[in-house]
Design an enzyme around this catalytic site. Structure first.
Site, PDB file in Angstrom:
ATOM      1  N   TYR A 148       0.841  -1.200   0.000  1.00 17.26           N
ATOM      2  CA  TYR A 148       0.000   0.000   0.000  1.00 17.26           C
ATOM      3  C   TYR A 148       0.875   1.249   0.000  1.00 17.26           C
ATOM      4  O   TYR A 148       1.912   1.282   0.669  1.00 17.26           O
ATOM      5  CB  TYR A 148      -0.875   0.040   1.256  1.00 17.26           C
ATOM      6  CG  TYR A 148      -1.864  -1.079   1.416  1.00 17.26           C
ATOM      7  CD1 TYR A 148      -3.212  -0.897   1.142  1.00 17.26           C
ATOM      8  CD2 TYR A 148      -1.453  -2.327   1.879  1.00 17.26           C
ATOM      9  CE1 TYR A 148      -4.138  -1.908   1.316  1.00 17.26           C
ATOM     10  CE2 TYR A 148      -2.371  -3.363   2.055  1.00 17.26           C
ATOM     11  CZ  TYR A 148      -3.705  -3.142   1.773  1.00 17.26           C
ATOM     12  OH  TYR A 148      -4.621  -4.162   1.951  1.00 17.26           O
ATOM     13  N   HIS A 156      -6.311   1.864  -1.482  1.00 22.81           N
ATOM     14  CA  HIS A 156      -6.305   0.441  -1.811  1.00 22.81           C
ATOM     15  C   HIS A 156      -4.873  -0.015  -2.089  1.00 22.81           C
ATOM     16  O   HIS A 156      -4.020   0.784  -2.496  1.00 22.81           O
ATOM     17  CB  HIS A 156      -7.165   0.183  -3.052  1.00 22.81           C
ATOM     18  CG  HIS A 156      -8.629   0.436  -2.834  1.00 22.81           C
ATOM     19  ND1 HIS A 156      -9.466  -0.481  -2.232  1.00 22.81           N
ATOM     20  CD2 HIS A 156      -9.413   1.503  -3.148  1.00 22.81           C
ATOM     21  CE1 HIS A 156     -10.699   0.006  -2.179  1.00 22.81           C
ATOM     22  NE2 HIS A 156     -10.692   1.217  -2.724  1.00 22.81           N
ATOM     23  N   LYS A 193      -4.904  -4.679  -9.200  1.00 23.99           N
ATOM     24  CA  LYS A 193      -3.556  -4.610  -8.638  1.00 23.99           C
ATOM     25  C   LYS A 193      -2.531  -4.919  -9.719  1.00 23.99           C
ATOM     26  O   LYS A 193      -2.787  -5.691 -10.636  1.00 23.99           O
ATOM     27  CB  LYS A 193      -3.390  -5.598  -7.477  1.00 23.99           C
ATOM     28  CG  LYS A 193      -4.382  -5.344  -6.360  1.00 23.99           C
ATOM     29  CD  LYS A 193      -4.105  -6.177  -5.159  1.00 23.99           C
ATOM     30  CE  LYS A 193      -5.255  -6.133  -4.172  1.00 23.99           C
ATOM     31  NZ  LYS A 193      -5.893  -4.836  -3.985  1.00 23.99           N
TER      32      LYS A 193
END
Length: 242
Positions: A148, A156, A193
C-alpha cells in the site's frame, strides 16, 4: 496504475502525515520504552501502551490481539515484521521462552526454521518497507505480500507481490510456466492490482546460502519487475503479451 484513494480527502491526509513520519514516531516510542517482543511459535507478541497502540495501527505493524488486559494492547507481529523492527529499525528486543534476549543470529536461525523461504521473504519485505510502502500478507490473493502507498484505510493496495529466488533450485518456483504467470496476472488485474515480482539474486558467486546468517542477506540484490494485464484480456481467452 494510479493510486486508488478511498475518498476525496484521503490523499491530502496521507500527504499531511507521510508514512515515514509515522514509522519514525513509532521507532522513537519503542526505543524510549525499551520494548521487548516475545517469541510465540511462528510470530512475536509485543505489548503496547495507549500511544504505541495508535502508532502501531497507523504504521501498520502487526495485528492487535484481543485479551482481557485493560492497560495494554498486545500485537502479533509476523516474523518479517519482528526481524525488521529488531534489526533494521533497532527499536525492539526479542526474547525467547526463557526470557533471554536473542541476538540477530539466533533470531535468524529460529525464524528460518519456522518459515519456509524466510530469508527471501524477509529480503522482499524489508526492500519494500525501506521504500516506505506498507506491506501486509497477500495470501488472500495467492501472493506473498500486498503493498500500500499509505494506510489501508486511506488507499487500496497497489501491488500484489511475489518474491522469486531459484538459484540452485531451492527457491520460489512459482510463475515458471506461462499458465501460472497468466493466471496470476489475470487475478491481479481482476482486483485492480499490479503484479510486482521481486527477483532476488546473489551479488557474488562465493556467497553463502541465503539462510546462512542475517548478514549474508546483504549480499543479495532485488530486481523489480511490474506486470499488468491489458483490460481486454481480463475476461477474454486470448493470450497476448503483457
Amino acid at each position: 496504475m494510479a493510486a486508488r484513494w478511498k475518498g476525496k480527502a484521503a490523499e491530502a491526509k496521507a500527504l499531511a502525515e507521510p508514512m515515514s513520519t509515522i514509522v519514525s514516531r513509532l521507532q522513537s516510542s519503542l526505543i524510549e520504552s525499551n520494548s521487548q517482543g516475545i517469541i510465540s511459535g511462528s510470530s512475536v507478541l509485543l505489548a503496547a501502551h495507549e500511544e504505541q497502540t495508535e502508532l502501531f495501527n497507523h504504521a501498520c505493524f502487526g495485528r492487535p490481539v484481543i485479551t482481557t488486559e485493560k492497560n495494554k494492547q498486545w500485537f502479533q507481529l509476523c516474523l518479517e515484521e519482528a526481524f525488521y523492527l529488531c534489526t533494521v529499525m533497532k527499536c525492539i528486543k526479542i526474547v525467547g521462552q526463557n526470557s533471554c534476549v536473542k541476538n540477530e543470529e539466533e533470531l535468524w536461525d529460529y525464524m528460518s526454521s519456522k518459515r519456509v523461504n524466510f530469508p527471501i521473504l524477509y529480503k522482499a519485505y524489508s526492500h519494500l518497507r525501506m521504500k516506505n510502502w506498507v506491506v501486509r500478507a497477500g495470501s488472500q490473493y495467492g501472493v506473498d505480500f500486498v503493498a500500500y502507498r499509505h494506510h489501508p484505510a486511506l488507499v487500496h493496495s497497489e501491488y500484489a507481490v511475489i518474491a522469486s529466488f531459484d538459484e540452485d533450485g531451492n527457491g520460489n518456483r512459482r510463475l515458471k510456466v506461462w499458465s501460472d504467470f497468466h493466471c496470476t496476472l489475470r487475478l491481479c488485474g481482476s482486483v485492480a492490482k499490479t503484479l510486482l515480482v521481486l527477483h532476488i539474486s546473489r551479488n557474488c558467486n562465493d556467497c553463502d546460502g541465503a539462510s546462512s546468517s542475517p548478514w549474508s542477506i546483504n549480499d543479495y540484490s532485488v530486481e523489480e519487475r511490474e506486470s499488468r494485464a491489458k483490460p481486454g484480456e481480463l475476461y477474454g481467452c486470448r493470450e497476448g503479451t503483457v
